[in-house]
Write an enzyme that holds these catalytic residues in place. Structure first.
Site, mmCIF file in Angstrom:
data_model
loop_
_atom_site.group_PDB
_atom_site.id
_atom_site.type_symbol
_atom_site.label_atom_id
_atom_site.label_comp_id
_atom_site.label_asym_id
_atom_site.label_seq_id
_atom_site.Cartn_x
_atom_site.Cartn_y
_atom_site.Cartn_z
ATOM 1 N N PHE A 62 0.922 -1.121 0.431
ATOM 2 C CA PHE A 62 0.160 -0.300 0.394
ATOM 3 C C PHE A 62 0.691 1.094 0.134
ATOM 4 O O PHE A 62 1.657 1.257 0.549
ATOM 5 C CB PHE A 62 -1.062 0.035 0.695
ATOM 6 C CG PHE A 62 -1.933 1.237 1.454
ATOM 7 C CD1 PHE A 62 -3.384 0.652 0.783
ATOM 8 C CD2 PHE A 62 -1.939 2.737 1.959
ATOM 9 C CE1 PHE A 62 -4.242 2.084 1.009
ATOM 10 C CE2 PHE A 62 -2.360 3.722 2.159
ATOM 11 C CZ PHE A 62 -3.498 3.417 1.372
ATOM 12 N N ASP A 68 9.155 3.310 1.339
ATOM 13 C CA ASP A 68 7.544 3.970 2.297
ATOM 14 C C ASP A 68 7.862 3.587 3.904
ATOM 15 O O ASP A 68 7.713 2.463 4.126
ATOM 16 C CB ASP A 68 6.542 3.311 1.861
ATOM 17 C CG ASP A 68 5.519 3.536 1.710
ATOM 18 O OD1 ASP A 68 5.350 4.610 2.869
ATOM 19 O OD2 ASP A 68 4.255 3.896 0.534
ATOM 20 N N LYS A 90 1.872 10.325 8.308
ATOM 21 C CA LYS A 90 1.729 9.700 9.176
ATOM 22 C C LYS A 90 2.185 10.581 10.817
ATOM 23 O O LYS A 90 1.803 11.275 11.551
ATOM 24 C CB LYS A 90 1.731 8.293 9.658
ATOM 25 C CG LYS A 90 0.661 7.938 8.561
ATOM 26 C CD LYS A 90 0.481 6.179 9.392
ATOM 27 C CE LYS A 90 -0.622 5.703 7.843
ATOM 28 N NZ LYS A 90 -2.432 5.668 8.418
ATOM 29 N N THR A 98 2.239 24.266 -4.565
ATOM 30 C CA THR A 98 2.410 26.018 -4.436
ATOM 31 C C THR A 98 2.841 25.641 -2.466
ATOM 32 O O THR A 98 3.333 26.427 -2.647
ATOM 33 C CB THR A 98 0.809 26.171 -4.099
ATOM 34 O OG1 THR A 98 0.630 26.678 -5.669
ATOM 35 C CG2 THR A 98 0.569 27.390 -3.334
#
Lengths: 502, 502
Positions: B223, B329, B360, B385
């Site tokens: 994931f 990750d 997280k 931005t």
């Protein structure tokens, strides 16, 4: 409202003061204080103050250091936010500039706004900062209340629900996901039809039919973000897209209007009709059928490209007729800058857009929608850990309250008219320097083209005004909502000074 | 450290108290207060307190109302964050649960942590909240300092630069973009070779060669987020992917280890080798060559799937040999929960990963990198931005300070060992209820499978413990870093109670 009367009364004096040079300006302490009293932002500087070249020595030194750990090649100004105030941005060398770029159009109420500072110190905000929820699983018990008094209080007409997000890119991408799920659900025969084994298996392999063979139709020179789905709909500049894999999605030509509009009415109407015809043709024939069309009310990053309300009504009609969703990307145009809270209010649409995305001045982000069918048929289909940020939703609520209290949308419409009319005079006086002046009646969302745009912006900075560019040659004005006539005068004076110097 | 000694000294008393029933627990006020004194989180409740069914009447009523404007079908608990404290989460009915899910593993130091509350009220934080910068253009003059004392202070070894982001999904997607630009730059012949006309033109049409025909290789059951690029690498569940267009990117099988590990050593080693062989084969043959491989140290959403350090070293070796980047990750595994600050520290890699993504528990997000070649050759290629959020970077700095001050990484390693050893006893005692117990030596990042997982989680909630699931049948434990032995005892008691009831 009181502030409006006061500023109107003082305006001639302010304008007179502003017509003097910046140096003279600085000496006008007494009149500056009177101005400040009439200001929507008490205590902000009365004029720019440039002490060093920009970047100055301190900025250069710190930037060199920062560059070791964080890429600074796109750095515009190393900013001292503590010393910035209202419409004025301060840099690390103590230079103070009138800021009509406003963090790429994302500061609504001025730097160090006292009303926002107050809200930022409330127990509610502290709670939101330190207890960040996974909103889809564990929303705060007052989340409905936070939404209704903030994000949803300003929901576009006809849209009464929201999916919250973090920034413009994920606001758009989650809207795309909603569109794909909505369309496939229709094709499947409704919300109660289960996915087939073939769909679930192929989806895991990124293959059809589970991974849908649909698309989002966007417009040439449009900008919708820079993650993979949003970047596939962004068509502003090669530098945004080079080397990044993209979906084979369709694009239509955005009408390229000629200015002044009144001199090119027939030509422009034809360009708009051609664009609509192209949209319809792509919807009917493109090999990956569009589930949605996304469009900005004014293409912002792409160079401030406008189209008429009739064009957008035509687009709504075509999308409706072909069962394609219309997503209006109000990330840059939303929250008051065009003289309406949402720019698409200028269009007088017969039925609302299906989704409206927002971010920037809202400080939070997401997409509004109305049709319950845009909620996917099962939970966890549209989901992620944070799904936005209550701290920023609380901040937006405070922004909305201030916009209401001070009537800043109407204010911006008025100041925009003031600014535009004076820019028209400059355009007459300095032919070619303020080309294709556009944004009439669109609040302060104004732009013009300058053949030496980058140099123009650099000169503006050197004399105390921070302005942004967009597209190939546009000088785009993106002042905050507390930008007043006396700020416009300072800006106009600076623009004329540059034009005169060439 | 003082806190460690105190909690160790008190541990037998705490454990004895915890072995009683929750009802008895509630009466033990005096001992509870002693426990609190030894707590890493002074003032938190001493035990869960369940007063109503969950959801109770107030939660039901508010949820129904919220559902009108915000999809609540994935709602787990309507939360009262004001009343939540430390390891305990409160709901809208006043129920107080021990929380070992922690907002999908994203609360590091407990609800309403006083040290974070203090930081949230500083002028620095207020400034960051109300003056949100466009970091790429207008970074605060102290941005380097904020990074060095926070995000970069805990940078993985060998990685000394960061690109900041908003959440895990855009952290991964911007890492992918860096990988694609890096690889194409190599193919092009270096940073000084200009893009061709064909590249810039085709990029604007989402076509090759401008839009690269490269891929990111990920693993089955992995994931990495739910936006379009990240979702193309996510392979956890069909519900995440159905109907969403995806890139035709490759996936390799993640080794499916058998437990207990010591009884399946040869089989597991073979599974890992087969996976590595598949990775190498895909790298060599896949029609869209992978620019990077992305992998989680422990596949979290996919069901807490582990692999050995040898496997990850093998992966580093293969990617290095084939000039493919390795992205680790650490969105869910990072920031201490595995008993190391970064989970990949368990691997003893000969050379660091090329990029490590985080979010997280860090409350902010981004990717770390070391090789300067991972900065694209021109400005504005990796840009948006906001590019992250200084407010959250400041919060992470405070989190890092607290982790340091209290030694929470070592603490979590120790509490994890304590918890794991007692779970092993439960697994022996209740065969089948705690199947495939995994996470030994990985701090509190522990999971097991239960054949009736969803019911198991529901029962846990009813007796005062909030636990999350992952994959098909995993009960995943994701306590905060302030989870102590006495919390583990309460959790273990609850788990045994459920197991016994079946």
């Amino acid at each position: 409202m009181a502030f409006t009367r006061a500023s109107t009364a003082l305006r001639p004096a302010l304008r007179a003061a502003a017509l003097r040079t910046p140096a003279a300006h600085r000496t006008l302490c007494a009149s500056a204080q009177r101005m400040a009293a009439a200001s929507l932002f008490p205590g902000e500087p009365s004029s720019p103050s440039v002490k060093t070249e920009i970047p100055g020595p301190a900025s250069k030194k710190h930037t060199e250091d920062l560059h070791k750990v964080f890429d600074t090649r796109s750095l515009n100004m190393l900013t001292d936010y503590k010393k910035s105030s209202g419409n004025y941005i301060a840099d690390a060398d103590g230079n103070i500039l009138l800021d009509v770029y406003a963090q790429i159009a994302s500061i609504p109420l001025g730097y160090n706004n006292p009303a926002l500072a107050k809200v930022a110190q409330t127990p509610e905000m502290v709670n939101a900062i330190i207890n960040r929820p996974a909103l889809g699983n564990f929303p705060p018990e007052d989340w409905a209340e936070i939404l209704r008094t903030g994000i949803l209080k300003v929901a576009p007409q006809g849209l009464d629900q929201v999916f919250t997000a973090m920034a413009g890119s994920d606001a758009n991408e989650t809207a795309y996901k909603a569109a794909f799920m909505w369309r496939r659900q229709q094709e499947r025969g409704g919300p109660d039809v289960e996915f087939t084994e073939e769909e679930t298996t192929s989806a895991m392999n990124n293959q059809a039919p589970g991974a849908s063979q649909l698309s989002i139709l966007s417009f040439r020179t449009g900008f919708h973000g820079r993650l993979f789905g949003s970047l596939s709909t962004t068509r502003s500049k090669p530098i945004h897209k080079l080397d990044i894999p993209a979906f084979d999605w369709p694009q239509a030509t955005f009408p390229q209007l000629k200015y002044p509009l009144e001199e090119h009415a027939a030509e422009n109407a034809a360009a708009e009709q051609a664009s609509l015809d192209e949209v319809e043709h792509l919807i009917k024939t493109y090999h990956l059928p569009p589930a949605a069309v996304i469009i900005e009310p004014i293409q912002s990053e792409g160079g401030d490209n406008h189209a008429s309300p009739a064009f957008f009504r035509g687009l709504r009609e075509i999308t409706k007729r072909h069962n394609v969703l219309l997503i209006v990307d109000e990330v840059q145009t939303g929250v008051g800058a065009t003289g309406k809270f949402w720019a698409h209010e200028h269009w007088d649409l017969p039925t609302p857009p299906d989704m409206v995305t927002f971010s920037k001045k809202a400080q939070t982000a997401g997409y509004y929608f109305g049709d319950p069918a845009l909620r996917p048929n099962k939970p966890y289909r549209q989901f992620n850990t944070w799904m936005g940020d209550p701290a920023r939703a609380i901040l937006f609520r405070a922004i909305v309250d201030e916009i209401d209290r001070l009537g800043l949308v109407e204010h911006t419409a008025r100041v925009g008219d003031y600014l535009f009319s004076r820019l028209e005079r400059l355009a007459d006086k300095y032919p070619g320097q303020f080309a294709n002046l556009r944004g009439k009646g669109q609040g302060t969302f104004i732009a013009f083209d300058n053949p030496r745009r980058d140099e123009f912006l650099k000169k503006a900075k050197a004399i105390g005004v921070n302005i942004g560019g967009s597209g190939e040659s546009a000088v785009r004005l993106r002042p905050m909502l507390i930008f007043q006539e006396h700020h416009a005068d300072i800006l106009l004076e600076a623009l004329e000074k540059i034009a005169k110097s060439w």
